[in-house]
Write an enzyme that holds these catalytic residues in place. Structure first.
Site, PDB file in Angstrom:
ATOM      1  N   LYS A   1       0.826  -1.206   0.000  1.00  0.00           N
ATOM      2  CA  LYS A   1       0.000   0.000   0.000  1.00  0.00           C
ATOM      3  C   LYS A   1       0.858   1.252   0.000  1.00  0.00           C
ATOM      4  CE  LYS A   1      -3.747  -2.210   2.289  1.00  0.00           C
ATOM      5  NZ  LYS A   1      -4.463  -2.442   3.506  1.00  0.00           N
TER       6      LYS A   1
HETATM    7  N1  GLU Z   1      -9.832  -6.866   5.200  1.00  0.00           N
HETATM    8  C1  GLU Z   1      -8.796  -7.767   4.833  1.00  0.00           C
HETATM    9  C2  GLU Z   1      -7.659  -7.010   4.174  1.00  0.00           C
HETATM   10  O1  GLU Z   1      -7.861  -5.922   3.686  1.00  0.00           O
HETATM   11  C3  GLU Z   1      -9.231  -8.852   3.868  1.00  0.00           C
HETATM   12  C4  GLU Z   1     -10.156  -9.809   4.500  1.00  0.00           C
HETATM   13  C5  GLU Z   1     -10.441 -11.070   3.713  1.00  0.00           C
HETATM   14  O2  GLU Z   1     -10.517 -11.026   2.480  1.00  0.00           O
HETATM   15  O3  GLU Z   1     -10.637 -12.087   4.346  1.00  0.00           O
HETATM   16  O4  GLU Z   1      -6.564  -7.516   4.163  1.00  0.00           O
END
Ligand code: GLU
Length: 290
Positions: free
Chosen positions: A256
């Site tokens: 990111k």
């Molecule tokens: N919120 C998680 C992330 O951004 C991904 C969750 C998932 O796909 O299980 O890494």
């Protein structure tokens, strides 16, 4: 998956603008749903108030719409549903599967350093179990005094509650065995937020009827724990498809913090949606592209 309608989801945490790795992941889920005439859901995993910001949520929605990765139904925003996660925690607590943990990070680091062989799991050193050994009276007393605490899963008790070994269905690979003990007494409710990633993701996948969980292979170890939580809660078992992570020419994972790769920047520099999808490794057939 038989007559079941395929339901996939993209579940980003709004801690920054979308980058090419996210687009790869979103398009992977989108295509699995669209090819099968299924549904593609969007969920914002924003329970961490220190890292997530509403402006990033806005930017994620805008970028996905610009790319033509359209989602079905309303967007679920996790921070608006903390009560749901509380209900799940209460259900697990009622079965003595959770205990309060008052340790600070420094307490844990000290204990781990003092132990001769501290086992490690996917999220780092395993919790040494300090607060699991507190007496009920001491727990009650410290909670009554309002001492900040997390809630941890009592892994041994949880595993003892199972009636069969755990496994999951990975698309193209068949059934894979799970070993959730690698997580130790994992935190299910943090001190600062009455929830955790593992709790919310499994709760929401069940609530939203997700049949195929697609995500990067970095999260594959977490599936062992997710299958345990699903089984303890009696939630349905989705199938899984973990995809390779997008890397740059040097083989490094796109992070990111790699500003050059944010979709926002690419858009502003005049790169079109089709080209962004191509750079995100979304290879035609054109009929699949938005
Ligand atoms: N919120 C998680 C992330 O951004 C991904 C969750 C998932 O796909 O299980 O890494």
């Amino acid at each position: 998956m038989g007559a079941t309608t395929i339901v996939t989801r993209f579940a980003p945490s709004p801690t920054g603008h979308l980058h090419l790795g996210h687009v790869h992941s979103a398009a992977f889920a989108w295509r699995h749903a669209r090819r099968a005439g299924g549904r593609f859901l969007l969920r914002i995993e924003d329970i961490d108030p220190t890292r997530c910001r509403p402006e990033f949520t806005e930017s994620i929605l805008e970028d996905l719409a610009w790319l033509g990765l359209d989602w079905d139904g309303p967007v679920r925003v996790q921070s608006a549903h903390l009560g749901d996660y509380r209900t799940t925690l209460d259900a697990l607590s009622a079965r003595d599967l959770l205990y309060p943990c008052f340790c600070t990070r420094a307490d844990i680091a000290r204990e781990v350093a003092a132990s001769a062989s501290a086992p490690h799991g996917p999220d780092g050193p395993l919790y040494p179990g300090t607060c699991r050994r507190l007496s009920p009276a001491e727990r009650a007393d410290r909670m009554a005094r309002g001492e900040p605490h997390a809630l941890r899963l009592d892994m041994r008790t949880a595993l003892a509650a199972l009636t069969a070994p755990l496994s999951f269905e990975e698309e193209g690979k068949g059934r894979l065995r799970c070993d959730p003990a690698h997580f130790g007494d994992v935190v299910l409710a943090r001190k600062d937020v009455p929830a955790s990633y593992h709790l919310c993701v499994t709760h929401d996948d069940a609530l939203q009827g997700v049949t195929l969980v697609t995500r990067g292979e970095d999260l594959k170890p977490a599936t062992d724990l997710h299958r345990l939580l699903q089984t303890l809660m009696g939630w349905p078992e989705p199938h899984y498809a973990h995809h390779l992570l997008l890397t740059d020419e040097g083989g490094r994972r796109l992070a990111k913090r790699d500003r050059a790769a944010t979709i926002r920047d690419l858009r502003r520099s005049g790169v079109g949606a089709a080209e962004v999808l191509r750079r995100a490794g979304v290879v035609p057939p054109a009929s699949d592209l938005p």
